[in-house]
Design a protein around this motif. Structure first.
Motif, PDB file in Angstrom:
ATOM      1  N   LEU A  34      67.202 -46.401 -32.114  1.00 47.24           N
ATOM      2  CA  LEU A  34      65.828 -46.731 -31.736  1.00 47.24           C
ATOM      3  C   LEU A  34      64.824 -46.061 -32.670  1.00 47.24           C
ATOM      4  O   LEU A  34      63.799 -46.658 -33.016  1.00 47.24           O
ATOM      5  CB  LEU A  34      65.568 -46.314 -30.289  1.00 47.24           C
ATOM      6  CG  LEU A  34      66.236 -47.172 -29.214  1.00 47.24           C
ATOM      7  CD1 LEU A  34      66.223 -46.459 -27.864  1.00 47.24           C
ATOM      8  CD2 LEU A  34      65.534 -48.525 -29.112  1.00 47.24           C
ATOM      9  N   CYS A  35      65.116 -44.838 -33.098  1.00 44.47           N
ATOM     10  CA  CYS A  35      64.214 -44.141 -34.029  1.00 44.47           C
ATOM     11  C   CYS A  35      64.108 -44.905 -35.353  1.00 44.47           C
ATOM     12  O   CYS A  35      63.022 -45.021 -35.934  1.00 44.47           O
ATOM     13  CB  CYS A  35      64.702 -42.717 -34.283  1.00 44.47           C
ATOM     14  SG  CYS A  35      64.295 -41.548 -32.977  1.00 44.47           S
ATOM     15  N   ASP A  71      60.634 -46.490 -36.578  1.00 40.60           N
ATOM     16  CA  ASP A  71      60.115 -45.552 -37.565  1.00 40.60           C
ATOM     17  C   ASP A  71      59.571 -44.314 -36.846  1.00 40.60           C
ATOM     18  O   ASP A  71      58.413 -43.909 -37.012  1.00 40.60           O
ATOM     19  CB  ASP A  71      59.012 -46.187 -38.413  1.00 40.60           C
ATOM     20  CG  ASP A  71      58.581 -45.289 -39.568  1.00 40.60           C
ATOM     21  OD1 ASP A  71      59.368 -44.408 -39.970  1.00 40.60           O
ATOM     22  OD2 ASP A  71      57.435 -45.455 -40.058  1.00 40.60           O
ATOM     23  N   ALA A  72      60.438 -43.703 -36.036  1.00 43.80           N
ATOM     24  CA  ALA A  72      60.038 -42.588 -35.184  1.00 43.80           C
ATOM     25  C   ALA A  72      60.653 -41.278 -35.652  1.00 43.80           C
ATOM     26  O   ALA A  72      61.778 -41.247 -36.172  1.00 43.80           O
ATOM     27  CB  ALA A  72      60.448 -42.860 -33.737  1.00 43.80           C
ATOM     28  N   VAL A  73      59.916 -40.199 -35.441  1.00 45.31           N
ATOM     29  CA  VAL A  73      60.402 -38.850 -35.703  1.00 45.31           C
ATOM     30  C   VAL A  73      60.356 -38.087 -34.380  1.00 45.31           C
ATOM     31  O   VAL A  73      59.429 -38.259 -33.583  1.00 45.31           O
ATOM     32  CB  VAL A  73      59.549 -38.142 -36.781  1.00 45.31           C
ATOM     33  CG1 VAL A  73      58.098 -37.982 -36.332  1.00 45.31           C
ATOM     34  CG2 VAL A  73      60.143 -36.801 -37.163  1.00 45.31           C
ATOM     35  N   ILE A  74      61.355 -37.246 -34.138  1.00 45.68           N
ATOM     36  CA  ILE A  74      61.424 -36.478 -32.898  1.00 45.68           C
ATOM     37  C   ILE A  74      61.085 -35.022 -33.195  1.00 45.68           C
ATOM     38  O   ILE A  74      61.744 -34.374 -34.023  1.00 45.68           O
ATOM     39  CB  ILE A  74      62.817 -36.568 -32.250  1.00 45.68           C
ATOM     40  CG1 ILE A  74      63.147 -38.026 -31.913  1.00 45.68           C
ATOM     41  CG2 ILE A  74      62.885 -35.707 -30.985  1.00 45.68           C
ATOM     42  CD1 ILE A  74      64.561 -38.221 -31.380  1.00 45.68           C
ATOM     43  N   LEU A  75      60.048 -34.518 -32.533  1.00 41.86           N
ATOM     44  CA  LEU A  75      59.643 -33.122 -32.644  1.00 41.86           C
ATOM     45  C   LEU A  75      59.970 -32.423 -31.328  1.00 41.86           C
ATOM     46  O   LEU A  75      59.703 -32.964 -30.261  1.00 41.86           O
ATOM     47  CB  LEU A  75      58.140 -32.994 -32.921  1.00 41.86           C
ATOM     48  CG  LEU A  75      57.542 -33.847 -34.048  1.00 41.86           C
ATOM     49  CD1 LEU A  75      56.072 -33.497 -34.235  1.00 41.86           C
ATOM     50  CD2 LEU A  75      58.307 -33.664 -35.343  1.00 41.86           C
ATOM     51  N   ARG A 124      65.281 -41.636 -24.896  1.00 35.81           N
ATOM     52  CA  ARG A 124      65.719 -43.019 -25.142  1.00 35.81           C
ATOM     53  C   ARG A 124      64.766 -44.019 -24.495  1.00 35.81           C
ATOM     54  O   ARG A 124      64.340 -45.001 -25.123  1.00 35.81           O
ATOM     55  CB  ARG A 124      67.124 -43.223 -24.586  1.00 35.81           C
ATOM     56  CG  ARG A 124      67.628 -44.674 -24.716  1.00 35.81           C
ATOM     57  CD  ARG A 124      68.741 -44.979 -23.747  1.00 35.81           C
ATOM     58  NE  ARG A 124      68.315 -44.758 -22.372  1.00 35.81           N
ATOM     59  CZ  ARG A 124      69.159 -44.632 -21.345  1.00 35.81           C
ATOM     60  NH1 ARG A 124      70.463 -44.691 -21.545  1.00 35.81           N
ATOM     61  NH2 ARG A 124      68.695 -44.430 -20.126  1.00 35.81           N
ATOM     62  N   ASP A 125      64.399 -43.760 -23.237  1.00 35.14           N
ATOM     63  CA  ASP A 125      63.569 -44.719 -22.505  1.00 35.14           C
ATOM     64  C   ASP A 125      62.168 -44.829 -23.087  1.00 35.14           C
ATOM     65  O   ASP A 125      61.597 -45.921 -23.132  1.00 35.14           O
ATOM     66  CB  ASP A 125      63.500 -44.327 -21.031  1.00 35.14           C
ATOM     67  CG  ASP A 125      64.819 -44.530 -20.308  1.00 35.14           C
ATOM     68  OD1 ASP A 125      65.714 -45.187 -20.882  1.00 35.14           O
ATOM     69  OD2 ASP A 125      64.960 -44.035 -19.176  1.00 35.14           O
ATOM     70  N   CYS A 126      61.586 -43.710 -23.546  1.00 35.44           N
ATOM     71  CA  CYS A 126      60.236 -43.801 -24.099  1.00 35.44           C
ATOM     72  C   CYS A 126      60.238 -44.594 -25.404  1.00 35.44           C
ATOM     73  O   CYS A 126      59.287 -45.330 -25.700  1.00 35.44           O
ATOM     74  CB  CYS A 126      59.618 -42.412 -24.276  1.00 35.44           C
ATOM     75  SG  CYS A 126      60.191 -41.455 -25.691  1.00 35.44           S
ATOM     76  N   LEU A 127      61.310 -44.489 -26.166  1.00 35.44           N
ATOM     77  CA  LEU A 127      61.446 -45.300 -27.384  1.00 35.44           C
ATOM     78  C   LEU A 127      61.704 -46.759 -27.056  1.00 35.44           C
ATOM     79  O   LEU A 127      61.199 -47.667 -27.729  1.00 35.44           O
ATOM     80  CB  LEU A 127      62.584 -44.750 -28.243  1.00 35.44           C
ATOM     81  CG  LEU A 127      62.291 -43.477 -29.035  1.00 35.44           C
ATOM     82  CD1 LEU A 127      63.584 -42.809 -29.467  1.00 35.44           C
ATOM     83  CD2 LEU A 127      61.412 -43.780 -30.240  1.00 35.44           C
ATOM     84  N   LEU A 128      62.474 -46.987 -26.014  1.00 33.43           N
ATOM     85  CA  LEU A 128      62.837 -48.347 -25.622  1.00 33.43           C
ATOM     86  C   LEU A 128      61.640 -49.117 -25.074  1.00 33.43           C
ATOM     87  O   LEU A 128      61.428 -50.295 -25.389  1.00 33.43           O
ATOM     88  CB  LEU A 128      63.950 -48.280 -24.573  1.00 33.43           C
ATOM     89  CG  LEU A 128      64.713 -49.561 -24.249  1.00 33.43           C
ATOM     90  CD1 LEU A 128      65.394 -50.128 -25.493  1.00 33.43           C
ATOM     91  CD2 LEU A 128      65.739 -49.297 -23.152  1.00 33.43           C
TER      92      LEU A 128
END
Length: 308
Positions: free
Chosen positions: A17-18, A22-26, A276-280
């Protein structure tokens, strides 16, 4: 605690999903271990604020309490900032109100309102500069003002006042419940059992704890200290989430955490499922009105400039 198989499944979903978003996890050091492990960047508030501003990704997944997501949103108006747990609120961030600031500005004409980054956007907007535990002393020293209203954490404000005696620092009565619940008696009892241990503490702790410490520092500084110190045992006066990183950088050393409440329950609300859910579903999103964002961005930008 997730099973290893379930963690791997969730990790694979999150990574996929990232890439799509185009997501980065902080992630902050206080979140659950498995959340720290999936993060692209892990750090304290100051480090994460810098990363949020500099990373090129279109989406930021901020694994921390709500004020951290707000700060990322303020610094990145063109990016989507997702909060896996929108109910993860830092109680300290709510321990100051606009009326307090107004009263102080009326009382002291030469006043700088210095706002710990652990605060909400509406309070940042009324402040002159933001600080973190790692740069507060440096920034307060640089300010031209004699009178400083330090908000919201009274313990960190007291620590800064001790380091910068030439300033008149007015304290607020806010506090972190994890750090305030650590007492000198807790340390003395632990030290009685571990005579060779060095005592390290976060400056959000009370004076009685700070006075006993061999080393005081921000979360990141405490981790660096145990990594580089020749000592083998440490009595650690901060939230237990840092243990995961300490064991990574110095796995052969021993750590003893003290205090009645070693866990921040709000930080622990963040899970792999919620990431996962917030990205989904592209939700929950941290939102700050443009008018508030512009006002709150000034003290944050000033912090990044002054601490450069």
């Amino acid at each position: 605690m997730e099973s290893e198989n379930n963690i791997q499944i969730l990790n694979d979903e999150i990574k996929k999903l990232c890439k799509e978003r185009d997501a980065v996890i902080l992630a902050h050091y206080y979140v659950n271990n498995e959340v720290q492990d999936i993060a692209d960047y892990i750090g304290d508030s100051f480090y994460l604020a810098k990363v949020a501003k500099s990373c090129p990704n279109k989406t930021i997944v901020f694994c921390g309490v709500t004020f951290m997501g707000e700060s990322a949103c303020i610094l990145n108006p063109c990016k989507t900032v997702l909060l896996p747990a929108s109910d993860a609120v830092c109680p300290m961030a709510l321990m100051v109100n606009p009326e307090d600031i107004k009263a102080m500005r009326e009382k002291y004409k030469d006043l700088a309102v210095v706002c710990y980054i652990n605060s909400m956007a509406d309070i940042k907007a009324l402040s002159d500069v933001c600080v973190t535990s790692s740069n507060a002393v440096e920034i307060v020293k640089k300010l031209p003002n004699k009178n400083i209203f330090f908000i919201p954490d009274g313990n960190l404000g007291r620590y800064v006042a001790e380091q910068v005696p030439e300033k008149n620092i007015i304290l607020n009565n806010g506090f972190c419940h994890v750090h305030t619940n650590i007492t000198a008696r807790d340390i003395e009892k632990c030290f009685h059992e571990h005579k060779n241990a060095k005592i390290i503490a976060h400056p959000e702790c009370k004076k009685e704890v700070c006075d006993l410490a061999d080393y005081l520092g921000s979360t990141k500084e405490l981790i660096e200290y145990v990594k580089n110190a020749p000592d083998e045992e440490f009595i650690v006066c901060t939230e237990m989430g840092v243990l995961h990183e300490m064991q990574k950088v110095a796995p052969d050393k021993k750590y003893y955490f003290v205090g009645a409440n070693k866990i921040c329950p709000n930080m622990k609300k963040i899970s792999l499922e919620k990431i996962r859910d917030c990205l989904l579903y592209n939700s929950p999103i941290s939102r700050v009105s443009e008018n508030l964002r512009l006002k709150a961005s000034r003290p944050l930008d000033r912090m990044l400039e002054m601490a450069r």
